[in-house]
Enzyme design. Structure first.
Site, PDB file in Angstrom:
ATOM      1  N   HIS A 197     -22.566  59.022  68.998  1.00 23.22           N
ATOM      2  CA  HIS A 197     -23.180  59.901  70.005  1.00 23.22           C
ATOM      3  C   HIS A 197     -23.884  61.098  69.361  1.00 23.22           C
ATOM      4  CE1 HIS A 197     -19.164  62.023  69.922  1.00 23.22           C
ATOM      5  NE2 HIS A 197     -19.909  63.078  70.141  1.00 23.22           N
ATOM      6  N   ASP A 242     -16.692  55.030  67.905  1.00 25.43           N
ATOM      7  CA  ASP A 242     -17.915  55.824  68.070  1.00 25.43           C
ATOM      8  C   ASP A 242     -18.383  56.247  66.676  1.00 25.43           C
ATOM      9  OD1 ASP A 242     -19.822  57.715  68.663  1.00 25.43           O
ATOM     10  OD2 ASP A 242     -18.600  58.825  70.090  1.00 25.43           O
ATOM     11  N   SER A 271     -17.776  66.592  66.532  1.00 22.37           N
ATOM     12  CA  SER A 271     -17.811  65.126  66.477  1.00 22.37           C
ATOM     13  C   SER A 271     -18.399  64.639  65.168  1.00 22.37           C
ATOM     14  CB  SER A 271     -18.677  64.577  67.615  1.00 22.37           C
ATOM     15  OG  SER A 271     -18.001  64.672  68.822  1.00 22.37           O
TER      16      SER A 271
END
Lengths: 455, 110
Positions: free
Chosen positions: A261, A297, A370
């Site tokens: 992402h 992810d 992230s």
């Protein structure tokens, strides 16, 4: 509330001195703190930041909030009126002050303050909280030690030299975009005391008091803060894809792992920034990104140039719950302030068929973290890649201290295969994870109202 | 923790204090308080947060953002400012106990 001394009674908690009258000598602020605050929090995104003691959804008048913001970097020097009893000179050790720049990111800190201020001091006076120095911009420091409203002005100390005063709490709670960030804003004590001395020099009646203020002892203050952090922290990089940015970790001189992402499309060009050992920006392209349906992810970026001097972390092979861990990421500030270090423990290792598929930690993790690395604090070995923290969609509350990482053991064989042969087939297997792993990462539970992962 | 942090905890707890500000004529109008650090013992000098003084500034909170202002003398606050500092027990001092008013804080069962 009446703060006059009251007759002694059966103490409920600890014994306290009776309150002593004091006079305000001066109010002072540290100019460098204010300048860094304006740079970091005063941009076009300033409206996203709040430092109020109340939660974002609570009603606080605009005037009250503006007053709090104006006073945020201001401190006060007081003189307590003599009590007429034996002089206090013998009580307590002399205070030492850590010079600015002598405390590295990741250094353990001890915060000491009184939650709720004067409310129930016999219960709350001098409550301790542990954390690390998470980030620094000049005298503006951030710690992940958890502090509460009322601890503004409390001292933050380092263990080495023992009991040295590092900073004072400027704002115990920070909110960004209505999310509790989990960091406490500090003003370094050294520059603050220097400002106090300079101010006293302008006030002839009390100028002599400057000689009584503690001085800085220890390492020279000229040490560059950017270079002072655990060596393993330098493996964390910032990954920029258009207007989106997140964190990443260098797995080889030309290979960075981040989250899908953050860098969502294969072949997309991304810019990778490294802060240590020197500030560089290198273009790269996404050679692999898991599919949306994959529970993992992950994206892999190949760089056009080597990340010179960036240490390549050693991946662990086993996980032990309770291990002291650190997350390094560019959450909260992005490029403006270098990576933040937050501390905690490995709180859970979720396994499927005896294989770790998810790690949970108690480190504070924010938007922008992230893709960043999760390290063992003591060995510096790489445990995983941060993927998300937690938000309760029913209440909107974000929990920065409950977060999820992809175990490095899930990725390492495939990354090795790619590095040695250029073969992506191992990484493509991440798109074919078994259903029980998908269930874990979807946080599926029988109840329909569980918090959902996001970042 | 005790072995590594013992000396630091001792220093922190001996230096920690709480500072309260109120109006001499209208104590019921409110109490502002925060934490502080005792920098010196004779005389006792305390450094605390400046936010609790905002309501007492003669020129209002805007004084804090006036161009170039890095310090304000003590008389920047009104004469009705009353300050008290409280800290923990020290070896040779008589200890007392304060019974504070209760703000809207309670301890709900978890």
């Amino acid at each position: 509330a009446d703060l006059e001394p009251c007759p002694a009674a059966q103490p409920r908690g600890r014994l306290l001195q009776t309150p002593r009258a004091a006079e305000l000598l001066l109010l002072l602020s540290c100019p460098a703190f204010r300048a860094h605050f304006a740079r970091l929090f005063g941009s076009e995104a300033a409206e996203q930041w709040r430092f109020a003691s109340a939660a974002p959804e609570e009603e606080v008048s605009g005037d009250e909030e503006e007053d709090q913001l104006r006073a945020l970097g201001w401190f006060a020097l007081l003189r307590v009126q003599p009590c007429g009893e034996a002089a206090e000179a013998a009580h307590g050790p002399a205070m030492t002050v850590a010079p600015l720049g002598a405390v590295a990111k990741g250094t353990p800190l001890l915060a000491c303050g009184s939650p709720f201020g004067a409310f129930c001091p016999d219960i709350f006076l001098n409550t301790l909280s542990r954390g690390v120095l998470s980030n620094a911009a000049g005298p503006l420091l951030l710690t992940d030690a958890r502090c509460l409203p009322g601890t503004e002005g409390g001292g933050v100390f380092a263990a080495r030299p023992a009991g040295s005063l590092v900073a004072l709490v400027a704002a115990p709670l920070c909110w960004k975009a209505r999310e509790w960030v989990g960091l406490t804003l500090l003003c370094a004590a050294g520059p603050l005391l220097r400002a106090a001395r300079a101010a006293l020099a302008h006030l002839p009646d009390i100028a002599a008091l400057a000689a009584l203020l503690p001085t800085e002892v220890g390492s020279p203050r000229s040490l560059p803060l950017r270079g002072l952090s655990p060596p393993w922290a330098a493996a964390a990089v910032l990954v920029e894809f258009g207007s989106v940015w997140g964190s990443g970790v260098a797995m080889a001189p030309r290979l960075v792992v981040t989250c899908r992402h953050v860098a969502p499309r294969e072949a997309a060009k991304v810019l990778v920034h490294s802060a240590n050992p020197k500030s560089v920006a290198i273009w790269g392209h996404v050679v692999f990104a898991t599919q949306e349906a994959s529970p993992y992810d992950i994206a892999v970026v190949s760089l056009e140039e080597d990340l010179d001097g960036v240490p390549i972390p050693k991946p662990v092979e086993h996980f032990h719950e309770g291990t002291a861990v650190s997350v390094v990421g560019f959450g909260v500030f992005g490029q403006a302030c270098g990576p933040s270090v937050t501390s905690g423990i490995l709180s859970a290792v979720v396994q499927v068929d005896n294989t770790p598929v998810m790690l949970q930690t108690t480190c504070a993790v924010h938007g922008g973290s992230s893709g960043g690395p999760l390290f063992s604090t003591h060995s510096g070995d790489l445990l995983g890649i941060v993927a998300s923290n937690t938000r309760d969609n029913n209440t909107g509350a974000t929990y920065p201290h409950l977060n999820f990482s992809i175990p490095i053991t899930v990725l390492q064989p495939a990354l090795q295969q790619y590095l040695q042969t250029g073969d992506l087939s191992g990484l493509r297997e991440l798109d074919r994870a078994a259903e029980p792993i998908r269930v874990v990462w979807r946080l599926q539970r029988p109840q329909p109202t569980v918090p959902r992962s996001k970042l | 923790m005790r072995r590594q942090w013992g000396p630091t905890m001792r220093v922190a707890e001996q230096a920690g204090c709480v500072v309260s500000a109120s109006r001499a004529e209208q104590p019921e109008a409110g109490l502002w308080s925060c934490s502080g650090v005792i920098l010196s013992r004779n005389p006792v000098l305390v450094l605390c947060h400046g936010g609790i003084f905002t309501p007492f500034l003669r020129g209002g909170s805007g004084t804090l953002t006036a161009a170039g202002a890095t310090f304000l003398p003590g008389d920047s606050c009104g004469d009705d400012l009353r300050l008290h500092v409280q800290w923990g027990p020290t070896a040779a001092s008589p200890a007392g106990r304060s019974e504070q008013g209760r703000p809207g804080l309670f301890t709900p069962s978890c």
